[in-house]
Write an enzyme that holds these catalytic residues in place. Structure first.
Site, PDB file in Angstrom:
ATOM      1  N   HIS A 307      14.790  27.527  20.540  1.00 57.42           N
ATOM      2  CA  HIS A 307      15.610  27.821  19.361  1.00 57.42           C
ATOM      3  C   HIS A 307      15.036  27.373  18.048  1.00 57.42           C
ATOM      4  CE1 HIS A 307      19.067  28.409  16.848  1.00 57.42           C
ATOM      5  NE2 HIS A 307      19.513  29.196  17.526  1.00 57.42           N
ATOM      6  N   ASP A 364      21.835  32.913  23.614  1.00 53.67           N
ATOM      7  CA  ASP A 364      21.634  34.283  24.000  1.00 53.67           C
ATOM      8  C   ASP A 364      21.207  34.585  25.455  1.00 53.67           C
ATOM      9  OD1 ASP A 364      22.093  35.470  21.291  1.00 53.67           O
ATOM     10  OD2 ASP A 364      20.099  34.030  20.680  1.00 53.67           O
TER      11      ASP A 364
END
Ligand code: ACO
Length: 428
Positions: A307, A364
């Site tokens: 991330h 996600d």
């Protein structure tokens, strides 16, 4: 920490105030730079060092893995609040009491019809159209049917525009999915909870009674909460900058949806499922793809890992991993794609390359898995993200308007041709 910053440039000295946020973040306030220096500006493509506003909505600390809405931790909200309470909290700043929540929900229900003419607009799209493009267009089209919500400035008018879009947006999301699946376009059931109603609108078959699955609704509720705001990301900044021209709430949201559509932003959970599908089509060989991800000569990256902001862990991923395990276990779904996901997760969490670089599955990764388990088509994943992000966009737009922020107008450094004489067409 000093409360002033000094800039020395071209023999002159300029002083700027340093502002401090409630979480001890500091910023040099350069509002007077250009006027004081006779034209000097700062340049920061991607705005990675530039604060566009002061905001009291969301705080995140990527190093420590902290995400809070209005001061409440995402962990507490995901466990103890429901999505509608979080909508209220984000938009109006405080958790609602029972009466406030009931009134809010009742106001939303009153607005939960969409003009039948909107169906004709939806009909004009081919079935193959990407749902994000359809959703952005329909959100924009709503303006024509709700002219009194276009450019609102009083708190009362803002409230009406806000409950209207919270009511009508889920209908548009459901219609977008139903059009794709060839199902009749229905309206909601105002006897149900906000999220249950969304689920029913999306999945009710014309010839079957809708049956509520508590676990599914809870997982969906949690996913929407986790996506509800993430401070000044690309789509949120888009909503604020479009709104800063007083273009109106629905137009600003429509622009935000377009920004979220991009694969570098909201498209990541779709990319996860596409990667898993590609691995399955290639005999489900996860080891091969792990090796590709680690190979510096190979551009392949394991989608859903790592991330940009959360460098130690993504607090949302921790919460949603639990929900993903529960949903997959309780629904007893057998799906080779989901088996591949579990396999990759296990291998990566034990692999030195991923462990050393602190590359963990992000939100996600798990949201893609849950959406698939819930029967939501891959192309609709980003639409679900938009549904969750709606209250965040609204809250940010409202804050920007109530703060009376000026129209967004970045500057540039021109690097093109200097003045030159015009050459007529036949002399070129
Ligand atoms: N697979 C394999 N290796 C990876 C991955 C990955 N998914 N992510 C990062 N790495 C490696 C990099 O190659 C780099 O290795 P090196 O130190 O040997 O050069 C190291 O880990 C650090 O990576 P960075 O590129 O510095 O991390 P950055 O912050 O730039 O990128 C990003 C973060 C873009 C999210 C990246 O991890 C990625 O591409 N992930 C896959 C796509 C994805 O899931 N995106 C959605 C995330 S949500 C969001 O950020 C909006």
């Amino acid at each position: 920490m000093a409360d002033k910053a000094t800039l020395h440039y071209d023999g002159k000295t300029y002083e700027f105030p340093v502002i401090e946020g409630t979480e001890n973040e500091h910023a040099i306030d350069i509002k007077t730079l250009r006027a004081a220096s006779g034209g000097l500006i700062t340049i920061d493509p991607g705005y990675k060092n530039t604060g566009s506003c002061e905001s009291a909505i969301t705080f995140l600390d990527g190093e420590k893995g902290i995400l809070r809405y209005r001061g409440y931790s995402i962990e507490d909200l995901a466990e103890k609040a429901d999505f509608l309470e979080v909508c209220y909290l984000l938009i109006f700043g405080e958790l609602p009491n029972v009466e406030e929540l009931e009134k809010f929900h009742s106001d939303i229900k009153t607005e939960s019809h969409v003009d039948e003419e909107m169906k004709k607009i939806l009909d004009g799209f081919p079935k193959s159209a990407h749902p994000m493009g359809v959703l952005s267009s329909l959100t924009s089209a709503l303006i024509a049917f709700n002219p009194s919500s276009v450019n609102v400035s009083s708190e009362k008018d803002m409230y009406h525009a806000i409950v209207r879009i919270l009511a009508k947006f889920p209908v548009l999301v459901a219609w977008t999915l139903r059009k794709k699946k060839g199902l009749p376009l229905d309206y909601g059931d105002s006897s149900l909870g906000y999220v249950e109603n969304i689920h029913k609108m999306m999945f009710k078959k014309p010839n079957e009674e809708y049956k509520k699955n508590e676990l599914v609704i809870e997982a969906l509720d949690q996913l929407l909460i986790l996506h509800a705001d993430h401070e000044q990301n690309c789509s949120t900044s888009t909503v604020r900058i479009v709104g800063s021209s007083h273009a109106g709430l629905f137009a600003s949201l429509s622009a935000g949806i377009s920004a979220l559509w991009g694969p570098l932003h909201g498209g990541a959970n779709q990319a996860v499922l596409e990667m898993l599908q590609a691995i399955e089509d290639d005999d489900g060989d996860t080891k091969k793809y792990m090796a590709k991800a680690k190979d510096k000569e190979d551009p392949f990256r394991l989608m859903g890992f790592g991330h940009r902001v959360y460098k130690n862990f993504d607090p949302r991923a921790k919460i949603i991993k639990k929900a993903a395990d529960q949903v997959l276990g309780d629904l007893g779904i057998e799906d080779p794609i989901l088996d591949i996901a579990k396999g990759l997760e296990k291998e990566a969490l034990e692999d030195a390359y991923f462990v050393d670089r602190k590359l963990y599955p992000n939100v996600d990764f798990y949201s893609g898995i849950i959406y698939r388990a819930l029967g939501i088509p891959t192309e609709m994943f980003t639409v679900m993200f938009a549904l969750g992000r709606l209250p965040g966009w609204i809250a940010q737009w409202r804050e920007m308007r109530l703060n009376g922020e000026p129209i967004g107008r970045p500057r540039q450094i021109y690097i093109g041709e200097n003045s030159r004489p015009f050459v007529t067409l036949n002399e070129r």
